[in-house]
Design a protein around this motif. Structure first.
Motif, mmCIF file in Angstrom:
data_model
loop_
_atom_site.group_PDB
_atom_site.id
_atom_site.type_symbol
_atom_site.label_atom_id
_atom_site.label_comp_id
_atom_site.label_asym_id
_atom_site.label_seq_id
_atom_site.Cartn_x
_atom_site.Cartn_y
_atom_site.Cartn_z
ATOM 1 N N THR A 134 0.843 -1.359 0.092
ATOM 2 C CA THR A 134 -0.142 0.075 -0.044
ATOM 3 C C THR A 134 0.940 1.190 0.194
ATOM 4 O O THR A 134 0.357 2.155 -0.783
ATOM 5 N N LEU A 135 1.784 1.096 0.865
ATOM 6 C CA LEU A 135 2.788 2.393 0.695
ATOM 7 C C LEU A 135 3.449 2.614 -0.469
ATOM 8 O O LEU A 135 3.586 3.785 -1.039
ATOM 9 N N CYS A 136 3.837 1.750 -1.218
ATOM 10 C CA CYS A 136 4.487 1.862 -2.569
ATOM 11 C C CYS A 136 3.552 2.146 -3.451
ATOM 12 O O CYS A 136 3.727 3.071 -4.382
ATOM 13 N N ALA A 137 2.164 1.564 -3.420
ATOM 14 C CA ALA A 137 1.077 2.196 -4.364
ATOM 15 C C ALA A 137 0.730 3.421 -4.395
ATOM 16 O O ALA A 137 0.648 4.286 -5.223
ATOM 17 N N ARG B 205 -7.577 -2.962 -10.198
ATOM 18 C CA ARG B 205 -6.868 -2.137 -9.596
ATOM 19 C C ARG B 205 -6.214 -2.691 -8.422
ATOM 20 O O ARG B 205 -6.266 -3.807 -8.031
ATOM 21 N N ALA B 206 -4.975 -1.976 -7.958
ATOM 22 C CA ALA B 206 -4.607 -2.488 -6.547
ATOM 23 C C ALA B 206 -5.484 -2.195 -5.530
ATOM 24 O O ALA B 206 -5.943 -0.877 -5.355
ATOM 25 N N HIS B 207 -5.689 -3.073 -4.501
ATOM 26 C CA HIS B 207 -6.609 -2.613 -3.368
ATOM 27 C C HIS B 207 -5.640 -2.099 -2.079
ATOM 28 O O HIS B 207 -4.771 -3.221 -1.403
ATOM 29 N N LEU B 208 -5.833 -0.899 -1.853
ATOM 30 C CA LEU B 208 -5.175 -0.302 -0.649
ATOM 31 C C LEU B 208 -5.713 -0.951 0.791
ATOM 32 O O LEU B 208 -7.074 -1.210 0.924
ATOM 33 N N THR B 209 -4.643 -1.159 1.690
ATOM 34 C CA THR B 209 -4.907 -1.877 2.831
ATOM 35 C C THR B 209 -4.888 -1.214 4.118
ATOM 36 O O THR B 209 -3.801 -0.130 4.155
ATOM 37 N N SER B 210 -5.711 -1.244 4.956
ATOM 38 C CA SER B 210 -5.423 -0.678 6.323
ATOM 39 C C SER B 210 -5.585 -1.647 7.258
ATOM 40 O O SER B 210 -6.463 -2.479 7.496
#
Length: 595
Positions: free
Chosen positions: A186-189, A434-439
């Motif tokens: 996620t940080l890279c995305a 899409r890339a799915h951002l994670t928390s």
């Protein structure tokens, strides 16, 4: 061929959390970057990756990067932190908190790639809400670092034109390994650091051909990264193999830890162990040994005698790497050749030939290995099975590998030279592309220290040895350099226990104990923590480790558990008591210390 759904490979003890994290963010496994990116990244963030000890051929690549900033995130001072520009010494198992803090700071400073986020990701608004409370001050307290570490690292990475994050077992060997990898992705995305030279999240694989297991095996997915629960994937594979689709599993069989559970609950009666030494390498040694002893049949296929072969009912002597042919894939997706330099000794045979013979004896050879004679036959089938999949080998041949010295997948007729970077087009393998951002929030590790077990154990590798010393223990120069198990302990804790460098110590956890461990008193570990290498059967650290696993990847949590250290010699016990003199009656072997 045998109709057995339960199989697993070394990936689960090594890189399974990277697999699951990649799938969560990008929709498929596969490290997006290449080794060459280490040399050109403007900011290289190494998290839980002591490459100087564990991947020594990669350290010179980092050293050749004269312009980039190297940040090493590791609880210990290691050879890698010494070559870095900045060392961030997190408290054990606070990497999720730290990553959340970096993400929050990058968002707060608007150091994000908005066009890439809008075109290629989903979940930014939720991510922003979920990391709002991870301020530098909060992160500093929870991670045992300074707030400046959080701000400086976030801004260095966010401002870099080419930012790269690489990690190894310090991230993966955790009950939250999958979540941690997803945060790295996620940080890279959000900073747009994917698909370009010098960028990307790169899991540095720790075991030989672990990538090959991920591509071809029925572990986290079916061969070619096909999903068990996707009827079209199952139908496609069944058609390629000309078998009834009902012969293919609809879900993953038991993973490594669940196989051990199955032995202990009586549902698994026989086990075939190939080229690994679980008695030493699997967590909670007592429980693992109990499982292996309770089997009705234990078959071990190995090139060397190991503690696991000693328990075997049948040993199949196998050729080792210099005695057999085939291919393997490394952590940058590069497919290389293995060639036999000498024939196998005695009755040993290559694994390939052993599998053919067992299949023939079981009456399934013509069904599962039709016409196979040499390893290249297997690779030709793999080219066909992988065609059109993310890990496409269809354009790779033995001749091309020989000509190029290794080829990175995906490699097809349209991309004949292979692919250095995945996702260069900003398209991912989720159905929405899409890339799915994670928390995710951090969860404290379960085996917390207390008054009885006040120290936190960290395990890992040292450069002189490889895993359980099956081979390196037979190399005289390596055995001479590091002939036995040792522990690193901070001077504050050493004084409390009453040990000095050169003493012997006994390490005790809630599961077992290890005696005779050589003491090294050093400030490379902070007070409250102890480090022990995992290589030594004679003082097996897995007598201490907890059998806790990532619920998604099933990878073991080798890294954090509570222990105490006890003086294991008369001299140290006397010192711990604060005695003014040693009395003869204290030690019948006192004469050894008289000089």
């Amino acid at each position: 061929g045998l109709g057995i759904p339960h199989s697993d490979g070394n990936t689960t003890l090594c890189m399974a959390s990277a697999v699951s994290g990649y799938k969560a963010t990008f929709g498929s496994d596969g490290p997006p970057s290449s080794y060459a990116d280490l040399e050109v990244a403007d900011c290289l963030l190494l998290i839980g990756a002591n490459i100087a000890d564990n991947h020594p051929l990669l350290a010179p690549r980092v050293l050749r990067n004269e312009h980039g900033v190297v940040v090493a995130v590791d609880p210990r001072v290691t050879k890698t932190t010494m070559l870095a520009d900045r060392h961030v010494p997190l408290l054990p198992r606070t990497d999720i908190t730290f990553l959340n803090g970096l993400i929050r700071q990058v968002l707060a400073d608007d150091l994000i790639d908005r066009p890439f986020i809008d075109a290629s990701t989903v979940g930014l608004d939720r991510l922003r809400r979920d990391v709002a409370d991870y301020t530098p001050d909060v992160v500093a307290v929870e991670c045992g670092i300074s707030a400046d570490d959080v701000v400086a690292v976030a801004r260095t990475f966010g401002r870099a034109e080419r930012g790269m994050i690489a990690w190894t077992m310090g991230v993966n060997h955790s009950e939250q390994g999958t979540d941690t990898v997803a945060l790295i992705n996620t940080l890279c995305a959000i900073t747009g650091n994917i698909g370009r030279p010098g960028t990307g999240p790169m899991s540095i694989t720790g075991q030989c051909n672990a990538m090959g297991t991920r591509e071809t095996g029925f572990t986290a997915s079916m061969p070619g990264y096909r999903a068990y629960d996707d009827p079209s994937h199952r139908a496609e594979l069944a058609e390629l193999w000309a078998v009834d689709v009902d012969r293919l599993p609809t879900e993953r069989g038991r993973a490594y830890p669940d196989i051990v559970d199955g032995v202990l609950d009586g549902t698994i009666k026989a086990l075939w162990v190939i080229a690994t030494n679980p008695l030493v390498s699997f967590p909670n040694r007592v429980r693992t040994e109990q499982a292996l002893r309770e089997l009705d049949l234990l078959v071990v296929q190995d090139a060397f005698e190991t503690p696991t072969t000693e328990l075997a009912d049948i040993v199949l002597p196998a050729a080792t790497w210099g005695e057999k042919d085939g291919t393997y894939t490394n952590s940058e997706r590069r497919v290389s050749r293995a060639r036999a330099a000498v024939p196998p000794p005695g009755r040993a045979e290559p694994d390939f030939d052993i599998f053919l013979r067992v299949a023939d004896a079981a009456g399934v050879a013509d069904d599962v290995f039709p016409g196979w004679k040499v390893p290249e036959d297997a690779y030709e089938e793999w080219r066909r099975v992988s065609a059109g999949r993310p890990c496409d080998h269809s354009g790779i041949t033995y001749d091309l590998i020989d000509a190029e010295g290794g080829v990175q997948w995906p490699c097809t007729a349209d991309v004949p030279g292979g692919t250095a970077h995945l996702y260069a087009d900003g398209r991912f393998h989720h159905p929405d592309g899409r890339a799915h951002l994670t928390s995710v929030d951090a969860v404290p590790f379960g085996d917390q220290p207390d008054s009885e077990f006040p120290l936190v154990l960290n395990t890992g590798r040292t450069v002189e040895h490889w895993h359980t010393r099956t081979k390196t223990g037979r190399a005289a120069v390596l055995e001479h350099l590091v002939p036995e198990a040792w522990m690193s302990i901070n001077p504050t804790d050493a004084r409390s226990v009453g040990v000095s460098s050169g003493d012997r110590a006994r390490l005790v956890s809630r599961r077992g104990a290890v005696s005779g461990v050589l003491v090294r008193v050093t400030e490379t570990v902070r007070a409250g923590e102890v480090f022990v290498p995992m290589h030594f059967d004679e003082a097996c650290v897995n007598h201490l480790t907890v059998d806790a696993f990532d619920p998604i990847s099933r990878e073991p949590n080798y890294k954090q558990c509570a222990i105490r250290v006890e003086a294991d010699s008369m001299r140290a016990r006397w010192r711990a008591r604060g005695a003014d003199e040693i009395r003869v009656e204290d030690d019948p072997h006192l004469h050894r210390f008289r000089r």
